[in-house]
Motif scaffolding. Structure first.
Motif, PDB file in Angstrom:
ATOM      1  N   UNK A  79       3.158  -6.298   7.002  1.00 22.42           N
ATOM      2  CA  UNK A  79       2.015  -5.498   6.554  1.00 22.42           C
ATOM      3  C   UNK A  79       1.659  -5.839   5.109  1.00 22.42           C
ATOM      4  N   UNK A  80       2.667  -5.963   4.256  1.00 21.96           N
ATOM      5  CA  UNK A  80       2.411  -6.299   2.851  1.00 21.96           C
ATOM      6  C   UNK A  80       1.719  -7.646   2.726  1.00 21.96           C
ATOM      7  N   UNK A  82      -7.494   2.063  -2.206  1.00 24.63           N
ATOM      8  CA  UNK A  82      -7.654   0.671  -1.757  1.00 24.63           C
ATOM      9  C   UNK A  82      -6.952   0.456  -0.424  1.00 24.63           C
ATOM     10  N   UNK A  83      -5.779   1.043  -0.274  1.00 21.87           N
ATOM     11  CA  UNK A  83      -5.067   0.904   0.997  1.00 21.87           C
ATOM     12  C   UNK A  83      -5.831   1.588   2.132  1.00 21.87           C
ATOM     13  N   UNK A 143      -7.977  -0.478   8.244  1.00 25.32           N
ATOM     14  CA  UNK A 143      -8.511  -0.931   9.530  1.00 25.32           C
ATOM     15  C   UNK A 143      -8.358  -2.426   9.711  1.00 25.32           C
ATOM     16  N   UNK A 144      -8.606  -3.171   8.646  1.00 21.55           N
ATOM     17  CA  UNK A 144      -8.463  -4.628   8.716  1.00 21.55           C
ATOM     18  C   UNK A 144      -7.003  -5.022   8.933  1.00 21.55           C
ATOM     19  N   UNK A 203      -4.675  -3.273  10.470  1.00 24.82           N
ATOM     20  CA  UNK A 203      -4.332  -2.964  11.858  1.00 24.82           C
ATOM     21  C   UNK A 203      -4.944  -3.972  12.819  1.00 24.82           C
ATOM     22  N   UNK A 204      -6.152  -4.439  12.512  1.00 29.19           N
ATOM     23  CA  UNK A 204      -6.800  -5.419  13.379  1.00 29.19           C
ATOM     24  C   UNK A 204      -6.021  -6.727  13.409  1.00 29.19           C
ATOM     25  N   UNK A 205      -5.561  -7.176  12.245  1.00 22.17           N
ATOM     26  CA  UNK A 205      -4.777  -8.420  12.182  1.00 22.17           C
ATOM     27  C   UNK A 205      -3.464  -8.264  12.942  1.00 22.17           C
ATOM     28  N   UNK A 206      -2.774  -7.150  12.715  1.00 20.78           N
ATOM     29  CA  UNK A 206      -1.498  -6.925  13.398  1.00 20.78           C
ATOM     30  C   UNK A 206      -1.703  -6.840  14.913  1.00 20.78           C
ATOM     31  N   UNK A 207      -2.740  -6.140  15.321  1.00 19.57           N
ATOM     32  CA  UNK A 207      -3.029  -6.021  16.751  1.00 19.57           C
ATOM     33  C   UNK A 207      -3.345  -7.388  17.356  1.00 19.57           C
TER      34      UNK A 207
END
Length: 252
Positions: free
Chosen positions: A185-186, A208-209, A214-215, A217-221
């Motif tokens: 995540x970092x 900022x976090x 959303x972005x 979570x989208x990458x991780x998903x």
């Protein structure tokens, strides 16, 4: 240093490097570079019967250990770190003759200790490589769609020795899922989102976090789902190849 409070000694004498100007309560000398607290009042080293000792700064573990072994009287020197809210060791006070004997002992086996340090450094380097590889493998297991190079980069960054990052924590060394996910995540936050730009523009960290969550979570998903799709595709290819082999065997 709040007042003259000092940490309870774990054995032996304790000497303080004061952060403020202090004068000896007995001889009125000062300001004191080093002091001993007796009954809540500061004493200079001479009044505390430690004035004949010499200061050995921290840094050389072998020399410090041997100096204390050789010295019949010694004291640990500490200074309060306001930012961290704790006392930190600065060195030791030892007898001058004891320091000289300790230096002679260190010179006598300096080469052997240098070789031992080199062996230890090589051993730690091998351990670090193995650990980074295991960390990267765990990333790929949890996020099968994560590119191999990216997984290695995340693992290398998170597991850097002495960095204090999540990979060096107890959970990280145990390869716990929470620690591995935190490292991923970092990385996504800093590499795949405008998080750093938001911080540089003055946006508060928590805000900022929130904006980039959303972005992230989208990458991780995507990394999770792409991994599932790849596995399903590989399984379909294996099944097709197996069917072709069976047909070839039946035909022969």
């Amino acid at each position: 240093m709040a007042g003259l409070a000092t940490p309870p000694p774990r054995g032996g004498l304790l000497v303080v490097q004061p952060l403020r100007r202090r004068h000896c309560a007995e001889c009125r000398g000062g300001p004191l570079p080093l002091l001993v607290v007796e009954g809540g009042a500061p004493r200079c080293l001479d009044c505390a019967d430690l004035g004949h000792l010499v200061f050995l700064p921290r840094g050389d573990t072998a020399l410090t250990r041997r100096s204390r072994e050789e010295s019949s009287l010694s004291a640990v020197v500490v200074r309060f770190n306001r930012r961290k809210g704790r006392y930190e060791r600065q060195g030791v006070l030892v007898e001058e003759a004891a320091l000289a004997r300790a230096e002679e002992r260190c010179l006598a086996d300096a080469e052997a200790r240098r070789r031992r340090r080199a062996r230890d450094a090589r051993r730690r380097a091998r351990e670090d490589v193995r650990f980074a590889e295991a960390f990267a493998a765990e990333i790929r297991r949890l996020f099968p769609g994560c590119p191999d190079g990216r997984a290695r980069a995340i693992a290398s960054h998170a597991s850097l020795r002495g960095s204090g990052r999540v990979g060096r924590s107890a959970a990280g060394r145990a390869l716990s899922e929470g620690a591995v996910v935190s490292a991923v995540v970092a990385s996504v936050r800093h590499v795949d989102t405008p998080y750093d730009m938001l911080l540089m523009s003055g946006v508060a960290r928590h805000e900022a976090r929130r904006r980039i969550s959303g972005r992230v979570e989208a990458v991780l998903r995507g990394w999770r789902e792409r991994g599932v799709a790849v596995r399903e595709e590989e399984e379909a290819v294996r099944e097709e190849e197996e069917a072709v082999r069976e047909q070839e065997e039946a035909a022969s």
